[in-house]
Design an enzyme around this catalytic site. Structure first.
Site, PDB file in Angstrom:
ATOM      1  N   HIS A   1      11.856 -17.057   3.651  1.00 22.76           N
ATOM      2  CA  HIS A   1      11.792 -16.153   2.500  1.00 22.76           C
ATOM      3  C   HIS A   1      10.357 -16.161   1.993  1.00 22.76           C
ATOM      4  O   HIS A   1       9.628 -17.146   2.145  1.00 22.76           O
ATOM      5  CB  HIS A   1      12.750 -16.680   1.420  1.00 22.76           C
TER       6      HIS A   1
ATOM      7  N   ASP B   1      13.997 -25.640   2.068  1.00 18.32           N
ATOM      8  CA  ASP B   1      14.508 -24.630   1.139  1.00 18.32           C
ATOM      9  C   ASP B   1      16.006 -24.490   1.389  1.00 18.32           C
ATOM     10  O   ASP B   1      16.433 -23.927   2.398  1.00 18.32           O
ATOM     11  CB  ASP B   1      13.773 -23.311   1.385  1.00 18.32           C
TER      12      ASP B   1
ATOM     13  N   GLN C   1      19.896 -20.904   0.555  1.00 19.07           N
ATOM     14  CA  GLN C   1      20.970 -20.203   1.263  1.00 19.07           C
ATOM     15  C   GLN C   1      21.990 -21.147   1.887  1.00 19.07           C
ATOM     16  O   GLN C   1      23.098 -20.728   2.237  1.00 19.07           O
ATOM     17  CB  GLN C   1      20.365 -19.310   2.353  1.00 19.07           C
TER      18      GLN C   1
ATOM     19  N   LYS D   1      23.040 -19.202  -6.591  1.00 16.76           N
ATOM     20  CA  LYS D   1      23.667 -19.058  -5.276  1.00 16.76           C
ATOM     21  C   LYS D   1      24.951 -19.893  -5.195  1.00 16.76           C
ATOM     22  O   LYS D   1      25.728 -19.770  -4.245  1.00 16.76           O
ATOM     23  CB  LYS D   1      22.723 -19.540  -4.171  1.00 16.76           C
TER      24      LYS D   1
ATOM     25  N   CYS E   1      13.155  -9.930   1.386  1.00 17.35           N
ATOM     26  CA  CYS E   1      12.042 -10.860   1.103  1.00 17.35           C
ATOM     27  C   CYS E   1      11.748 -11.745   2.316  1.00 17.35           C
ATOM     28  O   CYS E   1      11.433 -12.929   2.178  1.00 17.35           O
ATOM     29  CB  CYS E   1      12.328 -11.715  -0.130  1.00 17.35           C
TER      30      CYS E   1
END
Length: 404
Positions: A121, A198, A201, A224, A362
């Protein structure tokens, strides 16, 4: 086994209509929906104990402080951090990454190398590019393969004694690819490089154990995870958090202040300047409780069913191409149909009450790799159903007919 009808009753927004049609919400990779128990936690804070934390001797302040710190402990236990003070509450994943990038600006030198994956991202690309501009550090990229996975042979070849940091998402937001982060972390540590993962997700689908992973930094966003927007977390190993300088100056992050010298507070307050999103942090804890009450094994099993069914049914549409076809992926299907622009299809689907995401998500380098302007992304959650997928397929067929 998940009782999807019972779960759907927990989410007020799933009862609404859009353009006169029942809402079909398939934009979960952007933001998940919020269950009533989390909404109640927000209302309870503002109705009953709204006050600033850590500073007041009065009852409301102490109640708010206790609730906020209890949420930090819930997040610590969820991610299995060794200490609660290794959990820094932030404004979200982007904010968490920027805090780490800003800290390393004082630790890197010209000629040092950092590695990022091609699946990132923009939030896990741009801060490191800015860091390189400030420090003279060199950014290297792990290339991707046609199926949406990373070229791991190339990654191992990039690592050397100049490598100081490695950054990679746990799951690609654009393709749903689950990256082999255990391999990535272990290989980086062999050259004494730190690793930031990261998890924005991944965390809706997977329950990461930061100690088992032996990761140096792990970041995530509450929105999320069925929580509110504007709050997230940065996990950092104590040794690294103590090495990094504060991200911001202000209240809360200090021990003593004089005009001659300021000393900084200990962890986690060193990285939490100013009044935080108190309500958001408390609601983040409530969302963690809610998801754990369902169970992440159950969530993963059900979402895998949705992914398999959605893939099967979508591929029946002539001219539909899926991007990201690795076996190890979460419930995200990124696709195009013929040469129709994804925005045009997304607009028609919206008129049918179906919410999908269109564009480059993104993650523009991924779209450049495939030489496409973007994709239509349908991302599923544990409160979605196979019947909703049928509605999506029917809507796509109608959109394609209209646009062909």
């Amino acid at each position: 086994m998940i009782n999807v009808d019972k779960i759907r009753a927990d989410f007020p927004i799933l009862k609404r209509t859009v353009h006169g049609k029942p809402l079909v919400y398939f934009d979960n990779a952007a933001t998940s929906q919020t269950p009533q128990v989390v909404i109640d936690a927000i209302v309870d804070y503002y109705s009953n104990y709204n006050a600033n934390i850590h500073r007041g001797v009065h009852t409301l302040s102490q109640e708010a402080t206790d609730k906020y710190e209890q949420a930090r402990i819930k997040i610590q236990h969820h991610f299995n951090a060794k200490e609660a003070y290794e959990i820094i509450l932030t404004a979200g994943t982007t904010d968490s990454i920027n805090r780490v990038a800003a800290g390393f600006a004082s630790l890197l030198n010209t000629g040092d190398e950092i590695i990022v994956s091609a699946l990132e991202h923009h939030s896990n690309i741009v801060p490191w590019q800015m860091l390189c501009e400030k420090t003279g550090t060199i950014l290297k990229v792990i290339p991707m393969l046609e199926d949406g996975s990373l070229n791991m042979e190339a990654y191992h070849n990039l690592l050397n004694d100049k490598t100081k940091l490695v950054f990679c998402n746990h799951v690609s937001n654009a393709l749903g690819t689950v990256n082999p982060i255990e391999v990535i972390i272990n290989a980086a540590h062999k050259v004494n490089a730190a690793v930031l993962i990261d998890g924005a997700q991944a965390t809706p689908h997977i329950k990461p154990d930061v100690q088992a992973l032996n990761v140096d930094f792990y970041v995530a966003s509450a929105h999320k995870l069925c929580g509110p927007t504007g709050v997230g977390m940065l996990y950092g190993k104590q040794e690294w958090l103590e090495k990094l300088p504060p991200y911001q100056g202000g209240g809360e992050m200090i021990a003593t202040v004089t005009f001659e010298k300021t000393t900084y507070a200990g962890l986690p307050h060193k990285f939490e300047a100013g009044t935080p999103n108190i309500c958001g942090g408390i609601a983040f804890g409530a969302a963690i409780d809610y998801l754990n009450s369902i169970g992440f094994d159950e969530i993963a099993a059900y979402e895998n069913e949705l992914l398999a069914y959605g893939t099967q049914e979508l591929l029946k549409i002539e001219g539909l191409k899926i991007y990201g076809t690795t076996k190890d992926k979460t419930a995200v299907i990124s696709f195009n149909v013929n040469d129709i622009h994804p925005y045009d299809i997304g607009s028609i689907l919206d008129k049918l009450g179906i919410a999908v995401r269109t564009g480059h998500h993104c993650a523009q380098p991924i779209m450049d790799f495939y030489k496409i302007p973007g994709t239509i992304r349908a991302s599923f959650s544990f409160y979605n159903t196979k019947e909703e997928i049928d509605v999506l397929v029917a809507g796509l067929k109608r959109a394609v007919m209209m646009l062909s």
